[in-house]
Scaffold this active site. Sequence first.
Site, mmCIF file in Angstrom:
data_model
loop_
_atom_site.group_PDB
_atom_site.id
_atom_site.type_symbol
_atom_site.label_atom_id
_atom_site.label_comp_id
_atom_site.label_asym_id
_atom_site.label_seq_id
_atom_site.Cartn_x
_atom_site.Cartn_y
_atom_site.Cartn_z
ATOM 1 N N GLU A 43 0.523 -2.323 7.502
ATOM 2 C CA GLU A 43 -0.750 -2.492 6.808
ATOM 3 C C GLU A 43 -1.538 -3.575 7.530
ATOM 4 O OE1 GLU A 43 -1.695 -0.526 4.416
ATOM 5 O OE2 GLU A 43 0.225 0.422 4.015
ATOM 6 N N ASP A 68 -2.710 17.642 -4.093
ATOM 7 C CA ASP A 68 -2.827 16.289 -4.610
ATOM 8 C C ASP A 68 -3.847 15.483 -3.817
ATOM 9 O OD1 ASP A 68 -1.925 14.213 -6.513
ATOM 10 O OD2 ASP A 68 -1.258 13.202 -4.681
#
Length: 124
Positions: A43, A68
């Site tokens: 990240e 989804d």
Amino acid sequence: AAVETGWGKFVIHSSDGNSSHNLFGIKANKGWEGKQAIVDTLEFNNDIPQKQKAAFRVYESLEDAMDDYGKFITSQPRYARAVAHAADANRYTQALQEAGYATDPNYAKKIMATLRTVTSLLNK
């Protein structure tokens, strides 16, 4: 999906070794009631990459993952600008990045570079 999984080479796997079928790197937030795979991920925080563990959604199939993704993007107000520009890949990916879909500061550029490569190959 190509960028998130390295063209399918790096699909997240559950602890039992089965594929998560998570093509888009969607994390398992508090509202997620399905299975999860907890894995190391990279990240970016203020453009600095940091390794951390995160929970990602696990799907029964690729079709479930695709469904989804559509629901995830269209149901969250923060992605409304991206959805409004869905017909323009560059504006869509830029709006996704600005809305915080991915922490990689080069996310939109990577998506567009991949799209240009695929388009070029298809046009040969």
